[in-house]
Design an enzyme around this catalytic site. Structure first.
Site, short mmCIF file in Angstrom:
data_model
loop_
_atom_site.label_atom_id
_atom_site.label_comp_id
_atom_site.label_asym_id
_atom_site.label_seq_id
_atom_site.Cartn_x
_atom_site.Cartn_y
_atom_site.Cartn_z
N ARG A 28 1.50 5.60 17.02
CA ARG A 28 0.96 6.51 16.02
C ARG A 28 1.27 7.98 16.28
O ARG A 28 1.69 8.69 15.38
CB ARG A 28 -0.55 6.29 15.85
CG ARG A 28 -0.93 4.86 15.45
CD ARG A 28 -0.03 4.33 14.37
NE ARG A 28 -0.45 3.03 13.85
CZ ARG A 28 0.37 2.15 13.31
NH1 ARG A 28 1.67 2.42 13.22
NH2 ARG A 28 -0.07 1.00 12.85
N ASP A 66 -6.16 3.58 13.20
CA ASP A 66 -4.87 4.24 12.96
C ASP A 66 -5.00 5.52 12.14
O ASP A 66 -4.32 6.50 12.40
CB ASP A 66 -3.89 3.26 12.29
CG ASP A 66 -3.42 2.18 13.26
OD1 ASP A 66 -3.35 2.49 14.48
OD2 ASP A 66 -3.14 1.06 12.83
N ASP A 92 0.82 -1.22 0.00
CA ASP A 92 0.00 0.00 0.00
C ASP A 92 0.85 1.27 0.00
O ASP A 92 0.64 2.15 -0.83
CB ASP A 92 -0.95 0.02 1.20
CG ASP A 92 -2.19 -0.84 0.97
OD1 ASP A 92 -2.45 -1.20 -0.20
OD2 ASP A 92 -2.88 -1.15 1.95
#
Ligand code: ARG
Length: 401
Positions: free
Chosen positions: A97, A126, A16
């Site tokens: 994160r 996320d 991705d």
């Protein structure tokens, strides 16, 4: 006009985020892409990943070693807060994160980029954590999220990448979605999507199956200073070494697995498998040391704070005013949480079997049942009369009316 001129993209080396590179340039008119791969102790070799981004056509490919900062500034405060989302998940993925977001924002500012980008999809937590953290740190920056918008399946994503000249190694693709850092692993999808399916042994990497754990227990003395773990078995260790060693020891005994149905912020329930050996052992040990060194009211009040704190970190509000306020509370409570906790690792369990502190509020003279008892038993009578008075009055009223 493109959506942005110059973009810093959070890069993992996966399909991705790699396809994000040509996509940003070809579809969204971005002129310059800079990738940032974060080292959070996940154990990947980062040089090939750095090279891969260059091959995909970025202007600069950066690697940031964030492991030490991750443990010191994100994991340790969470341990001080005994942070467990829904009482179980120690937030091993969630904690990374805000730090990645911070590195993205700092890089964008250093390189004069007008946007940052990440490869999260639209179903998870996320994306929320990234977007909100970025907004908190620099509300001016645009956030581009190609994978949330492109609507391509896995196969289409790969085909798109190949069309632009990317090659993807043909490896037997894993059915799982996995996130990993030094604190642990999160595993979702594939056969785990049926909540009744027991996780296959293949999903675990950091923890042994009980069948393969040692037949002798292992004791570990964990030293804390002001709520921060600083030593194992009397040996002072830097934060990264301490977590690595404890992961190793606890994992060997099969400690640190979690299997739960979790409530995501986006409203979906998901089946999650976690491995977080050191983090779980440390939270348990830390909570125990607090019970020795904090007063009853602070201990009990803090439980509520911890619940709010965990939910807020899970929900992406690390850099929020409420989080700052809770931090101040937690920090104040940690001033005297210093001492040693002994844990026993054996057959999948970590149990606290001893604790010790110069600052202990536990008094043997008060709690003993022996002749040395110093507690004033006569004082109990008057105390109980007053304590029970409202209930007594209520009960009398209830009988008469
Ligand atoms: N459910 C966990 C969380 O929200 C883990 C997410 C893992 N991410 C992933 N890409 N597999 O923190």
């Amino acid at each position: 006009m493109g959506r942005a001129e110059k973009v810093v993209l959070a890069y993992s080396g996966g399909v991705d985020t790699t396809v994000c590179i040509p996509y940003l340039m070809n579809e969204w008119g971005v002129k310059e892409v800079i990738t940032l791969a974060a080292d959070l102790g996940q154990g990947d070799e980062l040089e090939p990943i750095r090279q891969k981004a260059l091959d995909a056509g970025v202007q600069a490919s950066l690697v940031a070693d964030l492991t030490e900062e991750f443990i010191r500034e994100y994991a340790f405060p969470a341990i001080q807060a005994n942070a467990l989302y829904e009482n179980r998940y120690p937030l091993s993925t969630a904690l990374a994160r805000p730090l990645i977001a911070k590195a993205l924002v700092e890089t964008a500012e250093r390189y004069g980029a007008d946007a940052v980008a990440h490869g999260c999809t639209g179903k998870g937590n996320d994306q929320v954590r990234f977007d909100v953290a970025i907004a908190a740190l620099n509300p001016q920056l645009k956030v581009l999220t190609p994978a949330r918008e492109w609507g391509m399946s896995r196969e289409e994503t790969i085909a798109y990448g190949e069309k632009t000249g990317l090659t993807f190694p043909v490896k037997k693709s894993s059915p799982y979605s996995i996130d990993r850092n030094l604190l642990g692993r999160s595993i979702e999808a594939g056969p785990l999507e049926d909540p009744m399916n027991e996780p296959l042994e293949e999903v675990f990497l950091l923890t042994q199956a009980i069948e393969n754990t040692p037949d002798q227990p292992e004791y570990v003395d964990i030293g804390f200073v002001k709520g921060i773990p600083t030593s194992l078995n009397g040996v002072e260790l830097d934060p990264v070494t301490l977590i690595s060693q404890l992961n190793e020891r606890a994992g060997r005994h099969g400690v640190g697995r979690i299997d739960m149905i979790e409530n995501r912020l986006v409203g979906i329930k998901s089946r999650e498998i976690y491995e977080a050996p050191a983090l779980l052992v440390l939270i348990d040990a830390h909570r125990d040391l607090e019970s020795l060194t904090l007063t009853a009211d602070v201990t009990q009040y803090k439980r509520g704070i911890e619940e709010t704190y965990s939910r807020l970190v899970y929900n992406g509000l690390w850099y929020s005013p409420l989080k700052l306020a809770l931090d101040a509370f937690v920090q104040t409570t940690q001033e005297r949480v210093t001492g040693t906790v002994r844990v026993k690792l054996f057959k999948g369990t970590s149990r606290v079997v001893g604790r010790q502190s110069e600052l202990a509020l536990y008094s043997e003279a008060l709690s003993t049942y022996s002749a040395d008892d110093q507690f004033d038993h006569k004082a109990a009578e008057g105390f109980i009369y007053v304590w029970g008075l409202p209930t007594r009055v209520w009960s009398e009223k209830m009988r008469n009316h």
